[in-house]
Enzyme design. Structure first.
Site, PDB file in Angstrom:
ATOM      1  CE  LYS A   1      -3.845  -0.543   2.404  1.00 43.08           C
ATOM      2  NZ  LYS A   1      -4.512  -0.779   3.707  1.00 43.08           N
TER       3      LYS A   1
ATOM      4  NE  ARG B   1      -5.391   3.322   3.882  1.00 41.59           N
ATOM      5  CZ  ARG B   1      -5.434   3.532   2.573  1.00 41.59           C
ATOM      6  NH1 ARG B   1      -4.787   4.554   2.026  1.00 41.59           N
ATOM      7  NH2 ARG B   1      -6.108   2.721   1.787  1.00 41.59           N
TER       8      ARG B   1
ATOM      9  N   GLY C   1      -8.766  -7.285   4.110  1.00 40.22           N
ATOM     10  CA  GLY C   1      -9.560  -7.320   5.325  1.00 40.22           C
ATOM     11  C   GLY C   1      -8.893  -8.001   6.503  1.00 40.22           C
TER      12      GLY C   1
ATOM     13  CG  MET D   1      -3.601  -7.027   9.669  1.00 43.21           C
ATOM     14  SD  MET D   1      -1.881  -7.005   9.497  1.00 43.21           S
ATOM     15  CE  MET D   1      -1.787  -6.884   7.779  1.00 43.21           C
TER      16      MET D   1
ATOM     17  NE  ARG E   1      -6.049  -4.607  -3.256  1.00 43.82           N
ATOM     18  CZ  ARG E   1      -6.656  -4.539  -2.078  1.00 43.82           C
ATOM     19  NH1 ARG E   1      -5.967  -4.287  -0.998  1.00 43.82           N
ATOM     20  NH2 ARG E   1      -7.941  -4.739  -1.983  1.00 43.82           N
TER      21      ARG E   1
ATOM     22  CG  HIS F   1     -14.445 -10.524   3.991  1.00 49.72           C
ATOM     23  ND1 HIS F   1     -14.782 -11.827   4.266  1.00 49.72           N
ATOM     24  CD2 HIS F   1     -13.158 -10.379   4.355  1.00 49.72           C
ATOM     25  CE1 HIS F   1     -13.743 -12.441   4.794  1.00 49.72           C
ATOM     26  NE2 HIS F   1     -12.738 -11.579   4.859  1.00 49.72           N
TER      27      HIS F   1
ATOM     28  NE  ARG G   1      -0.265 -44.743 -10.239  1.00 51.83           N
ATOM     29  CZ  ARG G   1      -0.847 -43.660 -10.747  1.00 51.83           C
ATOM     30  NH1 ARG G   1      -1.798 -43.791 -11.668  1.00 51.83           N
ATOM     31  NH2 ARG G   1      -0.500 -42.465 -10.355  1.00 51.83           N
TER      32      ARG G   1
ATOM     33  NE  ARG H   1       3.989 -49.009 -11.160  1.00 50.26           N
ATOM     34  CZ  ARG H   1       3.565 -48.244 -10.150  1.00 50.26           C
ATOM     35  NH1 ARG H   1       4.410 -47.394  -9.578  1.00 50.26           N
ATOM     36  NH2 ARG H   1       2.334 -48.307  -9.750  1.00 50.26           N
TER      37      ARG H   1
ATOM     38  CD  GLU I   1       9.616 -47.267  -7.394  1.00 51.90           C
ATOM     39  OE1 GLU I   1       8.621 -46.688  -6.937  1.00 51.90           O
ATOM     40  OE2 GLU I   1       9.535 -48.253  -8.149  1.00 51.90           O
TER      41      GLU I   1
ATOM     42  CB  SER J   1      10.161 -42.912 -14.912  1.00 51.46           C
ATOM     43  OG  SER J   1       9.091 -42.108 -14.470  1.00 51.46           O
TER      44      SER J   1
ATOM     45  N   GLY K   1      10.313 -41.992  -9.586  1.00 51.04           N
ATOM     46  CA  GLY K   1       9.077 -42.253  -8.836  1.00 51.04           C
ATOM     47  C   GLY K   1       9.220 -41.557  -7.495  1.00 51.04           C
ATOM     48  CB  THR K   2       9.320 -37.965  -6.689  1.00 52.56           C
ATOM     49  OG1 THR K   2       8.147 -37.645  -7.432  1.00 52.56           O
ATOM     50  CG2 THR K   2      10.544 -37.647  -7.505  1.00 52.56           C
ATOM     51  CG  ASN K   3       4.177 -40.359  -5.339  1.00 48.55           C
ATOM     52  OD1 ASN K   3       4.436 -39.156  -5.342  1.00 48.55           O
ATOM     53  ND2 ASN K   3       3.163 -40.873  -6.005  1.00 48.55           N
ATOM     54  CG  ASP K   4       7.244 -46.048  -3.551  1.00 49.74           C
ATOM     55  OD1 ASP K   4       6.641 -45.859  -2.474  1.00 49.74           O
ATOM     56  OD2 ASP K   4       6.935 -46.939  -4.361  1.00 49.74           O
TER      57      ASP K   4
ATOM     58  CB  CYS L   1       5.994 -41.007 -13.268  1.00 46.42           C
ATOM     59  SG  CYS L   1       6.837 -42.267 -12.308  1.00 46.42           S
TER      60      CYS L   1
ATOM     61  CE1 TYR M   1       8.019 -38.759 -18.445  1.00 39.18           C
ATOM     62  CE2 TYR M   1       9.953 -39.152 -19.814  1.00 39.18           C
ATOM     63  CZ  TYR M   1       9.013 -39.610 -18.904  1.00 39.18           C
ATOM     64  OH  TYR M   1       9.057 -40.904 -18.454  1.00 39.18           O
TER      65      TYR M   1
HETATM   66  P1  ADP Z   1      -8.136  -2.271   3.725  1.00 42.59           P
HETATM   67  O1  ADP Z   1      -6.794  -2.827   3.503  1.00 42.59           O
HETATM   68  O2  ADP Z   1      -9.007  -3.085   4.603  1.00 42.59           O
HETATM   69  O3  ADP Z   1      -8.789  -1.835   2.440  1.00 42.59           O
HETATM   70  P2  ADP Z   1      -7.515   0.487   4.067  1.00 42.59           P
HETATM   71  O4  ADP Z   1      -6.427   0.980   4.911  1.00 42.59           O
HETATM   72  O5  ADP Z   1      -7.250   0.490   2.623  1.00 42.59           O
HETATM   73  O6  ADP Z   1      -7.905  -0.954   4.570  1.00 42.59           O
HETATM   74  O7  ADP Z   1      -8.754   1.388   4.406  1.00 42.59           O
HETATM   75  C1  ADP Z   1     -10.046   1.031   4.711  1.00 42.59           C
HETATM   76  C2  ADP Z   1     -10.995   2.021   4.035  1.00 42.59           C
HETATM   77  O8  ADP Z   1     -10.767   3.338   4.493  1.00 42.59           O
HETATM   78  C3  ADP Z   1     -10.815   2.065   2.539  1.00 42.59           C
HETATM   79  O9  ADP Z   1     -12.061   2.187   1.928  1.00 42.59           O
HETATM   80  C4  ADP Z   1     -10.006   3.310   2.321  1.00 42.59           C
HETATM   81  O10 ADP Z   1     -10.200   3.856   1.062  1.00 42.59           O
HETATM   82  C5  ADP Z   1     -10.505   4.222   3.430  1.00 42.59           C
HETATM   83  N1  ADP Z   1      -9.475   5.177   3.814  1.00 42.59           N
HETATM   84  C6  ADP Z   1      -8.232   4.878   4.254  1.00 42.59           C
HETATM   85  N2  ADP Z   1      -7.522   5.991   4.470  1.00 42.59           N
HETATM   86  C7  ADP Z   1      -8.326   7.034   4.158  1.00 42.59           C
HETATM   87  C8  ADP Z   1      -8.149   8.439   4.154  1.00 42.59           C
HETATM   88  N3  ADP Z   1      -6.991   8.977   4.492  1.00 42.59           N
HETATM   89  N4  ADP Z   1      -9.186   9.204   3.779  1.00 42.59           N
HETATM   90  C9  ADP Z   1     -10.361   8.633   3.422  1.00 42.59           C
HETATM   91  N5  ADP Z   1     -10.590   7.321   3.397  1.00 42.59           N
HETATM   92  C10 ADP Z   1      -9.580   6.497   3.753  1.00 42.59           C
HETATM   93 MG    MG Z   2      -7.814  -0.864   1.106  1.00 39.98          MG
HETATM   94 MG    MG Z   3       6.677 -46.761  -6.418  1.00 39.85          MG
END
Ligand code: ADP
Ligand code: MG
Ligand code: MG
Length: 898
Positions: free
Chosen positions: A34, A104, A113, A115, A360, A476, A582, A638, A765, A784, A786-789, A851, A871
């Site tokens: 981020k 953030r 989601g 953290m 991202r 989510h 087999r 085999r 093997e 060949s 035979g990496t399981n055995d 194999c 192969y």
């Molecule tokens: P997550 O990784 O869960 O998306 P974010 O840190 O990206 O967490 O933020 C959660 C929400 O808060 C997102 O919708 C983001 O756009 C919004 N947000 C984060 N920082 C700001 C900010 N400085 N101003 C307005 N909205 C923000």
């Molecule tokens: Mg975000």
């Molecule tokens: Mg075998």
């Protein structure tokens, strides 16, 4: 302006004119994904609210040092807050015109989601008044403050968020309001007082009013969240090392909740479900970030086309805010051109002005990944090699499974959003723990929730599919399901759940936990009962990308298959031959198991030959069918491998049946069976040991192979059988078995006045075979692996018994990964390398393949490329994965050499 500790910076400012020549400022490993992308966006001139990033290194240090902040870090953060203040022209904690920030998290890779984020930080009883004045909107100020208390209490102070939600519900009820939007400034103000009472009651001290205390509390909470239970689960599922840590981004707030000219949204530069080249997103007027993802209000479509397609009423952003939308569209194109990949974007519009909050590389379904890669190569945005490297081979798995038969009848209950494609049938479960328990006992389950949260991750993983009543395409549930490759239908508002009764009602139909449901993640349909499925095929973009992969790979790709159905499927998936057929699988067939048992229980060679004579025509027919299907492609067959007692009757009924068929008494048969008992069958009378002691068995099999080959060659393409002797550990074993095979071949050729090409080789093997490979190669024209055995015998671990401890071994870092899934490069891998080197030393053109199960694992395939195998061979459904992984391995190896 920047904080320096020794020579490495701990804090990097971005936006507001801050630029840094230090490559660490945009290095994801240092400032997180981020932070790196915020800095990058600011540098290319996009409107990014100014802020700063505390490095992941500081997180690791903080967690290692028991939660202490060094004085240098405090100083650096203080200076960086100054940078924001100067850029924005507001001061943090200023009672008249306060600066507010968000805090953030941001790890090296995105963990959706996983953290926690705190918004509106810097509000207290004084600054809220200042905010009300400067914004001219008291309602907005008090709404922001109550949001802050709610989030901060939950994320930083660890208070139960239910308490606050309840207070809000009561406040609304008292006023007779239905929606949050009906709350007035005074209502929010009264609620804030109530929130503060709740917080103080729970904490035993007042809610923190000092803004710097708020800031450090939030920074600590983000660092701590790296070690939260849900983050740990996510890391384990995604192979993310605990030592990476998360960065913290502190950023000036911009407000999407400042009335009807403000908004917030998330968007993708292309459709993440289908890959279609069309902007895709959701937004909400007068809302703050979390509102869109949390599914509290149903978001609106971004574009006019998407709204029309869905037949939705609320205006799209394109229609409601044409200027901001136009600006956003320009940013989409710029970002996609810059990163040369589909972007997942967060934005906010504050009183008509667009702000970028995140970009991202977007997660996508396998289908979308293929379409985007092929399209972007066509557009000239990336080249063919990049396109090949961009697809995760394992993700193809999603496309290699059956989809719903379009002809099959469907009892459609309702239609939700097609959030993650694929089809799934299973029994309804209403919570994540139940999903895990039921799945653990082998049930297929569909997790049905009002909406999912990060606490549900384990249940989503255990389920075949996910259905939610609320939440959009970027909820989510949708994001996580797409990442996991689970099918998901979200926002099916006709679903209502009664958790107490463990029942649900879908559009008037009553169902209960345990009932079977089918989801179609590509259309959003939710159906009662199970719906028939059809086999997948490699068409369209999938086919195109596979052709590209074939152009760039060095290794061949074969399949492990023994039935004509599997062979045909593997060939349609691009298999270039059979790497392992087999033969014992054919022995289990109901029509011949009795002859097999007669053979095993025979007292002498004559008795065995009598039974083998019954088997010969059956085996010949099997091989003929396989050779026909494989149409001239090489086939490694085999000879019999497992210990004979695996074929013995089980239980009295089967013994009685056999007694009738053979004329021996059941007691006699049971005694013979007891004689065959072994203490450690894996290391017992099996593999070529059977051929050495009962040559007539291998002789019959060799005869069946050569007779079938001659028959097929006579009226079609000549097959090239590769006769493989299993479990060899010395040259002498192979010498004996090879002589037997050659003798049999000659006899058949004379009888038929025909001749075909064939090879005799062995499986490597056993560790001794790898070490003796130089000598063994004198008798073998191919190896060949035979990496399981080979894994079992090298590690001294039985695959079938490893379940009890393997989990702990992986958790405790003894094994980086399950060695039966991904080859143990250090140990087993070294034996393979030794065998390759010694085998080639004796016979430079010896054919080398793999194999074991590992032949379909991308990391193991990369290893095979490195040691120069000819192969890999994988199960039919893994053939496309192997083709792509082999191409990637070759491309990466090439890049390494350059
Ligand atoms: P997550 O990784 O869960 O998306 P974010 O840190 O990206 O967490 O933020 C959660 C929400 O808060 C997102 O919708 C983001 O756009 C919004 N947000 C984060 N920082 C700001 C900010 N400085 N101003 C307005 N909205 C923000
Ligand atoms: Mg975000
Ligand atoms: Mg075998």
């Amino acid at each position: 302006m920047t904080g320096k500790v020794s020579d490495l910076q701990t804090v990097y400012p971005f936006g507001g004119g801050a630029t840094s020549g230090d490559p660490r400022a945009k290095d994801k490993t240092i400032v997180g994904g981020k932070g790196a992308n915020l800095a990058e966006m600011a540098d290319i001139g996009l409107p990014v609210p100014p802020g700063f990033t505390i490095t992941t290194e500081e997180c690791v240090r903080y967690l290692n040092e028991g939660g202490e902040f060094p004085a240098e870090l405090r100083r650096a953060v203080g200076e960086a807050v100054g940078h924001i203040e100067r850029s924005v022209g507001k001061r943090f904690g200023d009672a008249n015109d306060p600066l507010l920030v968000s805090v953030r998290s941001g790890a090296r890779v995105s963990m959706p989601g996983m953290m926690d984020t705190v918004l509106n930080l810097g509000l207290n009883d004084e600054t809220v008044e200042g905010l009300a004045k400067t914004s001219g909107d008291a309602r907005f100020a008090w709404d922001s403050y109550r949001r802050f208390i709610q989030m901060y209490s939950d994320v930083v102070l660890g208070l139960d968020h239910g308490l606050f939600e309840e207070a809000l519900e009561i406040a609304k009820e008292d006023k007779g309001y239905y929606a949050d939007t009906e709350m007035e400034a005074e209502d929010w103000q009264a609620l804030v007082a109530e929130y503060r009472r709740i917080a103080e009651g729970e904490l035993g001290r007042p809610f923190p009013q000092t803004v710097t205390e708020q800031l450090w509390g939030a920074i600590a909470a983000v660092f701590d969240s790296w070690d939260s239970d849900r983050a740990k689960v996510y890391r384990r599922l995604n192979d993310i090392p605990a030592g990476w840590g998360t960065a913290v981004n502190v950023q000036a707030m911009v407000f999407g909740n400042m009335g009807d000219t403000s908004a917030t949204g998330v968007a993708f530069t292309r459709d993440p479900a289908t890959g279609e080249r069309a902007y895709y997103g959701e937004w909400l007027v007068n809302a703050q970030g979390e509102d869109v993802v949390a599914g509290i209000r149903t978001p609106q479509y971004l574009t006019r086309t998407a709204r029309d397609r869905a037949g939705a009423k609320p205006l799209s952003m394109e229609e409601a805010m044409p200027d901001a939308y136009g600006e956003l569209a320009r940013v989409f194109d710029l970002l996609e051109g810059h990163y040369r990949d589909m972007q997942d974007i967060e934005f906010t519009v504050e009183r008509g002005k667009l702000w970028m909050l995140q970009t991202r590389t977007g997660k996508r379904t396998a289908k979308a990944a293929l379409k985007m890669a092929v399209d972007m190569a066509g557009e000239g945005l990336i080249d063919e090699k990049t396109a090949i490297l961009r697809i995760d081979p394992m993700a193809l798995d999603q496309l290699l499974h059956p989809t719903l038969d379009p002809e099959a009848p469907r009892d459609v209950l309702t239609t939700g959003l097609p959030a993650s494609p694929g089809a799934a049938s299973g029994r309804i479960v209403l919570d994540a723990d139940t999903a895990e328990t039921w799945a653990g006992r082998g049930e297929k389950v569909i997790l049905v929730r009002v909406e999912t949260s990060p606490e549900d991750i384990h249940g989503m993983h255990a389920a075949q599919g996910i259905l939610t009543a609320r939440g959009g395409m970027t909820s989510h549930a949708a994001v996580v399901a797409r990442g996991m490759g689970r099918c998901c239908v979200s926002g099916a508002s006709a679903v209502s759940i009664d958790l107490k009764a463990r029942t649900l009602r879908i559009a008037g139909r009553d169902l209960a936990e345990g009932d079977v449901l089918t989801l179609d993640g590509s259309t959003g349909q939710v159906m009662a009962g199970e719906v028939a499925t059809i086999e997948p095929e490699l068409a369209g973009d999938f086919g195109t990308l596979m052709e590209w992969a074939d152009r760039h790979r060095r290794m061949g790709v074969r399949t492990n298959a023994e039935t004509p159905v599997d062979c045909r499927m593997a060939v349609s998936f691009g298999a270039e031959g059979i790497g392992l057929c087999r033969t014992e699988h054919m022995f289990f067939d109901a029509s011949r198991i009795s002859a097999v048992r007669q053979m095993i229980l025979a007292e002498d060679e004559a008795g065995r030959r009598k039974a083998l004579a019954l088997l010969l025509p059956e085996q010949r027919a099997d091989f003929a069918e396989i050779f026909c299907t494989m149409a001239g492609r090489p086939c490694t067959i085999r000879l019999l491998d497992p210990p004979l007692h695996e074929f013995l009757p089980q239980g009295d009924a089967e013994f009685e049946e056999l007694a009738e068929a053979t004329g021996f008494g059941a007691d006699h048969l049971k005694r013979r069976a007891a004689e065959l008992h072994e203490f450690n069958p894996m290391l017992g009378h099996r593999g070529c040991r059977l051929g050495i002691t009962y040559p007539e068995i291998y002789e019959m099999q060799a005869r069946a192979i050569f007779e079938a080959a001659c028959d097929v060659a006579a009226d079609g393409e000549a097959p090239v059988p590769e006769v493989m002797i299993p479990l060899v550990s010395s040259k002498r074993e192979l010498e004996l078995m090879r002589a037997l095979v050659d003798r049999t071949a000659e006899a058949v050729f004379t009888e038929r006045s025909a001749r075909i090409d064939y090879l005799v080789g062995t499986m490597i093997e056993l560790p001794r075979a790898a070490l003796m490979a130089g000598e063994i190669a004198e008798e073998a024209t191919f190896f060949s692996f035979g990496t399981n055995d080979l894994t079992q015998t090298t590690l001294g671990v039985s695959r079938d018994d490893a379940g009890r401890f393997l989990g702990a071994y992986v958790d405790k870092g003894v094994f980086a990964r399950d060695p039966f899934v991904s080859i143990d490069i250090d140990g087993v891998g070294e034996l393979v390398e030794i065998a390759v080197e010694r085998g080639r030393g004796t016979r430079s053109d010896i054919k080398l393949g793999i194999c074991g199960e590992h032949g379909g694992d991308p990391a193991s395939i990369a290893f095979c490329e490195k040691v120069g195998l000819d192969y890999v061979s994988a199960s039919p459904y893994r053939v496309p994965i192997a083709r792509l992984a082999a191409a990637q391995a070759a491309l990466r190896a090439g890049a390494g050499d350059a």
